[in-house]
Enzyme design. Structure first.
Site, PDB file in Angstrom:
ATOM      1  N   ASP A  58      14.306  12.219  44.940  1.00 45.15           N
ATOM      2  CA  ASP A  58      14.735  13.502  45.712  1.00 45.15           C
ATOM      3  C   ASP A  58      13.716  14.750  45.020  1.00 45.15           C
ATOM      4  O   ASP A  58      13.898  14.999  44.187  1.00 45.15           O
ATOM      5  CB  ASP A  58      16.219  13.613  45.217  1.00 45.15           C
ATOM      6  CG  ASP A  58      16.813  15.157  45.961  1.00 45.15           C
ATOM      7  OD1 ASP A  58      15.840  15.652  46.393  1.00 45.15           O
ATOM      8  OD2 ASP A  58      18.008  15.465  45.707  1.00 45.15           O
ATOM      9  N   TRP A  99      23.109  17.223  41.794  1.00 48.53           N
ATOM     10  CA  TRP A  99      22.453  16.725  43.022  1.00 48.53           C
ATOM     11  C   TRP A  99      22.494  15.203  42.676  1.00 48.53           C
ATOM     12  O   TRP A  99      22.643  14.446  43.753  1.00 48.53           O
ATOM     13  CB  TRP A  99      21.172  17.186  43.596  1.00 48.53           C
ATOM     14  CG  TRP A  99      21.391  18.659  43.969  1.00 48.53           C
ATOM     15  CD1 TRP A  99      20.746  19.817  43.507  1.00 48.53           C
ATOM     16  CD2 TRP A  99      22.229  19.307  45.071  1.00 48.53           C
ATOM     17  NE1 TRP A  99      21.584  20.989  44.144  1.00 48.53           N
ATOM     18  CE2 TRP A  99      22.174  20.614  45.251  1.00 48.53           C
ATOM     19  CE3 TRP A  99      23.033  18.518  46.137  1.00 48.53           C
ATOM     20  CZ2 TRP A  99      22.707  21.293  46.138  1.00 48.53           C
ATOM     21  CZ3 TRP A  99      23.532  19.217  47.034  1.00 48.53           C
ATOM     22  CH2 TRP A  99      23.694  20.723  47.117  1.00 48.53           C
ATOM     23  N   LYS A 132      12.708  24.576  51.087  1.00 48.22           N
ATOM     24  CA  LYS A 132      12.325  25.306  49.760  1.00 48.22           C
ATOM     25  C   LYS A 132      10.806  25.640  50.008  1.00 48.22           C
ATOM     26  O   LYS A 132      10.474  26.549  50.529  1.00 48.22           O
ATOM     27  CB  LYS A 132      12.693  24.517  48.519  1.00 48.22           C
ATOM     28  CG  LYS A 132      14.227  24.767  48.097  1.00 48.22           C
ATOM     29  CD  LYS A 132      14.785  23.312  47.964  1.00 48.22           C
ATOM     30  CE  LYS A 132      15.963  22.978  47.726  1.00 48.22           C
ATOM     31  NZ  LYS A 132      17.254  24.170  47.838  1.00 48.22           N
TER      32      LYS A 132
HETATM   33  C1  LIG Z   1      17.575  18.700  44.566  1.00 50.92           C
HETATM   34  C2  LIG Z   1      18.333  18.802  45.646  1.00 50.92           C
HETATM   35  N1  LIG Z   1      18.716  17.853  46.220  1.00 50.92           N
HETATM   36  C3  LIG Z   1      19.471  17.914  47.273  1.00 50.92           C
HETATM   37  C4  LIG Z   1      20.070  19.013  47.904  1.00 50.92           C
HETATM   38  C5  LIG Z   1      20.878  19.040  49.204  1.00 50.92           C
HETATM   39  O1  LIG Z   1      19.954  19.413  50.331  1.00 50.92           O
HETATM   40  P1  LIG Z   1      20.739  19.660  51.604  1.00 50.92           P
HETATM   41  O2  LIG Z   1      21.526  20.816  51.590  1.00 50.92           O
HETATM   42  O3  LIG Z   1      19.619  19.716  52.380  1.00 50.92           O
HETATM   43  O4  LIG Z   1      21.541  18.357  51.811  1.00 50.92           O
HETATM   44  C6  LIG Z   1      19.661  20.181  47.180  1.00 50.92           C
HETATM   45  C7  LIG Z   1      19.911  21.657  47.792  1.00 50.92           C
HETATM   46  O5  LIG Z   1      19.571  22.608  47.214  1.00 50.92           O
HETATM   47  C8  LIG Z   1      18.555  19.995  46.122  1.00 50.92           C
HETATM   48  O6  LIG Z   1      18.320  21.281  45.572  1.00 50.92           O
END
Ligand SMILES: Cc1ncc(COP(=O)(O)O)c(C=O)c1O
Length: 358
Positions: A172, A102, A196
């Protein structure tokens, strides 16, 4: 009612109290003769829910008045672009600490908008087994911001303490927000997809310093500006009302427990599972360095991929789902978000003991 033990990484298990409340209120929300989904987002009924959700977040996380609490759309991935669009002006650069898939994505997206630097990476052949040590961070004190991922959902690592940095800290927190106490005042911006610990998918939480919103770039489309949503209490256009309603239900339930008790529960769950992994380390391999272990996503391997497939299949027969690792990493992953009780983890550990014996 046949509910399963849901160890999904997200969307994930939600508190039963929040779901039951939604069920009770679905057809006739507070005597209004319609569901909350059918209400106007400009009406009193919805606005009260919206403001209650924001208020609950403020109290649960101790968010100071000098911060905006925004409900946006597009997921955490949308923030990968929105953050540099707002906070990274030409002529400056932003630092990214890369600790997993991510943060890689966040860094790549920001690179399409402005100048970015890698301040540290624990990639080491795509395995990301740890969080960098403070002395490994090559930070630019003049950076527009430093971006971290507090919990790496895919690789099962988590910052135990956040580094002291001079530049504004952006984080994040998609997969560990509300799982432990944090000091919001250390951050300029915190963001998280809801699916989550906060609620269902479809809404993204952004907590951002009012100063940063005021100083953000104005030469970008209105719909991408934090200011647009801050000025309109996140009601600039139609928000995802049903998702925010469910967030309210989850937060009302969490408020009854309190953030410190939630943190203690999460510690107990994680130590039960890691304890079992360490005890059975001849069979189960936990790849993450101990000091970087995530309390939210516990990853481990079995002696072979065949055994891992069998583990997931046998676990499903025993009513436990969501245990397959991310498609990019393989292995096993048990996500222990707030709505997962300790008893589920204990059942999982019992299952692991029996599976190892064969
Ligand atoms: C730490 C983290 N950042 C970003 C994301 C991406 O999130 P989204 O699907 O809401 O764009 C996730 C998805 O699991 C994640 O775990």
């Amino acid at each position: 009612m046949a509910r399963v033990l849901n160890f999904n990484a997200g969307p994930a298990s939600l508190p039963i109290a929040a779901l039951e409340r939604a069920q009770r209120e679905l057809l006739d929300f507070e005597g209004t003769g319609m569901s909350i989904i059918e209400h106007s987002h400009r009406g009193k009924a919805y606005e009260a829910v919206h403001n209650e959700a924001i208020g609950l977040l403020r109290s649960l996380l101790g968010i100071p008045e000098s911060y905006e609490v925004l409900f946006l759309q597009g997921g955490a991935s949308h923030q990968f672009a929105m953050i540099p669009l707002n906070l990274l002006p030409p002529g400056q650069s932003a630092d990214y600490v890369i600790t997993g898939g991510w943060s890689e994505k966040a860094y790549e997206e920001a690179g399409r908008i402005g100048t970015v630097r890698v301040a540290a990476t624990t990639e080491e052949e795509k395995r990301y087994r740890r969080i960098p040590k403070p002395e490994e961070l090559a930070l630019d004190d003049k950076a527009a911001y430093v971006h971290l991922t507090s919990n790496n959902t895919l690789f099962g690592t988590q910052w135990q303490a956040f580094p002291e940095v001079k530049a504004p800290l952006v984080c994040d927190m998609s997969s560990d927000i509300l799982g432990r106490r944090i000091d919001v005042s250390k951050f300029t911006l915190i963001y998280a997809g809801a699916q989550k610990n906060i609620g269902p998918s479809g809404v993204t939480l952004v907590i951002v310093k009012k100063d940063a919103v005021a100083a953000a770039r104005k030469d970008i489309p209105v719909i991408f500006r934090y200011e647009t949503f801050a000025k309109n209490n996140s009601l600039y256009n139609t928000p995802p009302t049903f998702a925010i309603y469910l967030v309210r239900n989850v937060l009302a339930h969490l408020a009854e427990i309190g953030i410190d008790a939630i943190e203690r529960q999460n510690e107990a769950k994680a130590s039960a599972l890691y304890g079992a992994l360490d005890e059975m380390s001849d069979y189960y391999k936990a790849p993450v360095e101990k000091a970087s272990r995530s309390r939210m996503n516990v990853v481990f391997r079995l002696p072979s991929e065949e055994l891992e497939k069998k583990f997931v299949a046998d676990a499903a027969k025993a009513n436990m789902v969501g245990l397959a690792g991310h498609r990019s990493t393989g292995g096993i992953r048990a996500s222990l978000y707030n709505a997962v009780p300790l008893t589920w983890v204990e059942q999982l550990v019992d299952f692991m003991r029996a599976f190892r014996k064969g």
